[in-house]
Design a protein around this motif. Structure first.
Motif, mmCIF file in Angstrom:
data_model
loop_
_atom_site.group_PDB
_atom_site.id
_atom_site.type_symbol
_atom_site.label_atom_id
_atom_site.label_comp_id
_atom_site.label_asym_id
_atom_site.label_seq_id
_atom_site.Cartn_x
_atom_site.Cartn_y
_atom_site.Cartn_z
ATOM 1 N N TYR A 322 -0.266 4.382 3.122
ATOM 2 C CA TYR A 322 -0.018 3.116 2.940
ATOM 3 C C TYR A 322 -1.565 2.203 2.676
ATOM 4 N N ALA A 323 -1.304 1.193 1.766
ATOM 5 C CA ALA A 323 -2.319 0.484 1.187
ATOM 6 C C ALA A 323 -2.313 -0.821 1.808
ATOM 7 N N THR A 330 -7.823 -1.470 3.200
ATOM 8 C CA THR A 330 -7.854 -0.405 4.246
ATOM 9 C C THR A 330 -6.422 0.671 3.911
ATOM 10 N N TYR A 331 -6.616 1.792 4.274
ATOM 11 C CA TYR A 331 -5.409 2.596 4.389
ATOM 12 C C TYR A 331 -4.846 3.167 5.494
ATOM 13 N N SER A 349 3.214 1.756 -0.567
ATOM 14 C CA SER A 349 3.186 3.281 -0.289
ATOM 15 C C SER A 349 2.462 4.154 -1.514
ATOM 16 N N PHE A 350 1.726 4.927 -1.272
ATOM 17 C CA PHE A 350 1.139 5.864 -2.142
ATOM 18 C C PHE A 350 1.086 7.546 -1.481
ATOM 19 N N THR A 351 0.469 8.375 -2.194
ATOM 20 C CA THR A 351 0.608 9.876 -1.468
ATOM 21 C C THR A 351 -0.884 10.302 -1.177
ATOM 22 N N TYR A 352 -0.954 11.255 -0.272
ATOM 23 C CA TYR A 352 -2.294 11.649 0.165
ATOM 24 C C TYR A 352 -2.988 12.036 -1.172
ATOM 25 N N PRO A 359 -6.388 3.123 -7.741
ATOM 26 C CA PRO A 359 -7.286 2.496 -6.862
ATOM 27 C C PRO A 359 -7.530 2.349 -5.557
ATOM 28 N N TYR A 360 -7.237 3.799 -5.088
ATOM 29 C CA TYR A 360 -7.492 3.964 -3.497
ATOM 30 C C TYR A 360 -8.502 4.462 -3.028
#
Length: 408
Positions: A322-323, A330-331, A349-352, A359-360
């Motif tokens: 989660y971003a 931070t994640y 939410s995003f994935t590993y 943009p992570y």
């Protein structure tokens, strides 16, 4: 000598590589393919007794036979709730007293290690009327009668010293020196995960290594000073080693607390043997202050060794992260976090698998909810602990024994 050790390691690893690739040491082709070979070789299961000459003889589930797998919650909980065997000589001996483990069932025989009274669990191997053979991680400190740092040793102690203690049945703790995490278990389940820093040893101070084993949290020590550091909410678990909040220094006004230096090291080894625990609350509301406020005497704590060969599992690509869309960037491991306690909307939410993509890619790891490390970070740690890495047991033992003088 060091060059010889390295040469031997190179030869051993080279022979292993030849066999996996389908050749034996003489260069002849093997009938077994690399894939078949991999299928035939079982995955290594690491337990706290890995490498013991008595490994495999104890068929019961206990600390010593428990696989170091935090995902097996039922097995971990069962061990946390089990009675623990400690040593206690009675009146005049405290949780800061130590017993010498003897090489033979004789008080005049050489010592091979030390055990801390009352708090440190031992593995009973052969119980006799006068002497009992045990194994444990030697709890040697710089001023111990036997200087043998955190080695898994087997030897004898007087049978009359053995005591059985039933631990607190409310919750238990696991410290994994490989992942640098504290895992809090309650009601049979993993309830929360916190960042820690265990001991960082070196050639001059090998006694900095946090001793592995099973322990009981006993005395509530409170705040203490270590050089210019102040450590709060300390609970004793092994002589001079304490479980406490991440240290701080006083600011120039003498009142403010500065946690930045030590807090930045959480998740890595950094202490002189104590276990530093995060002060920031996890999504479940847990931190070192919570452990202090909810302390129950004789809570059991398992400390897992970072054996050479152990590896951190890379999370699956579809694991959710989660971003934080705020300025901190931070994640997180969960969609709500104490990092922004006033926020009501969940994080995006995003994935590993996306963690290293835009943009992570620029996000930093949250210090509250202990999310997974990036793949490159995990691989860097695993390289150190892989066979032949910086944590190779032969080189580690060479490092540990350089300054050691084993007393009789």
């Amino acid at each position: 000598m060091k060059k010889l050790i390295c040469l031997l390691l190179t030869v051993i690893l080279s022979l292993g590589a030849l066999r996996v690739c389908g050749e034996d040491a003489d260069g002849n082709e093997n009938d077994i393919s690399a894939e078949t070979n991999a299928e035939m070789m079982p995955e290594t299961v690491f337990t706290p007794a890995s490498g013991s000459p008595y490994e495999g003889q104890d068929e019961t589930l206990n600390y010593w036979t428990l696989p170091m797998d935090i995902t097996d919650e039922a097995a971990v909980w069962e061990v946390l709730m089990q009675p623990i065997t400690v040593l206690d000589r009675g009146k005049g001996y405290s949780e800061k007293s130590q017993i010498v483990v003897r090489s033979e069932p004789d008080s005049k025989s050489a010592g091979v290690g030390t055990v801390t009274c009352i708090t440190q669990g031992v593995h009973v191997l052969e119980k006799g009327e006068e002497w009992t053979k045990i194994e444990c991680y030697s709890s040697s400190f710089h001023d111990s009668p036997i200087l043998n740092w955190n080695r898994l040793v087997q030897g004898y102690v007087p049978t009359s010293y053995l005591r059985t203690t039933v631990p607190n049945q409310k919750y238990g703790l696991v410290i994994d020196k490989l992942t640098q995490r504290l895992y809090l278990f309650a009601d049979g389940k993993l309830f929360s995960t916190l960042l820690v820093s265990t001991g960082l040893s070196n050639a001059k101070q090998p006694y900095n290594e946090t001793r592995s084993g099973e322990f009981l949290l006993t005395s509530a020590v409170g705040t203490f000073k270590s050089d210019n550091l102040r450590c709060g909410y300390a609970l004793r678990f092994n002589d001079g080693d304490l479980l406490h909040e991440v240290p701080y220094t006083l600011m120039r006004d003498g009142k403010g607390k500065d946690y930045k230096k030590c807090e930045a090291k959480l998740g890595t080894k950094a202490s002189h043997g104590c276990i530093r625990v995060q002060r920031k609350k996890t999504p479940e509301g847990i931190n070192m202050y919570w452990l202090w406020e909810n302390r129950v005497k004789n809570t059991k704590m398992l400390v897992w060794e970072d054996w050479q060969g152990r590896q951190i599992t890379v999370p699956p690509d579809d694991m959710p992260l989660y971003a934080d869309d705020g300025n901190e960037g931070t994640y997180h491991s969960q969609d709500h976090c104490y990092a922004d306690s006033k926020r009501t909307e969940p994080y995006a939410s995003f994935t590993y698998a996306e963690l290293d993509t835009e943009p992570y890619a620029a996000l930093t790891r949250c210090q509250y909810c202990a999310p997974a490390l990036r793949k490159a970070e995990i691989e860097a740690i695993n390289e150190i602990y892989a066979p032949g890495g910086d944590h190779d047991p032969v080189l580690t033992e060479a490092l540990k024994t350089c300054p050691r003088k084993l007393k009789k």
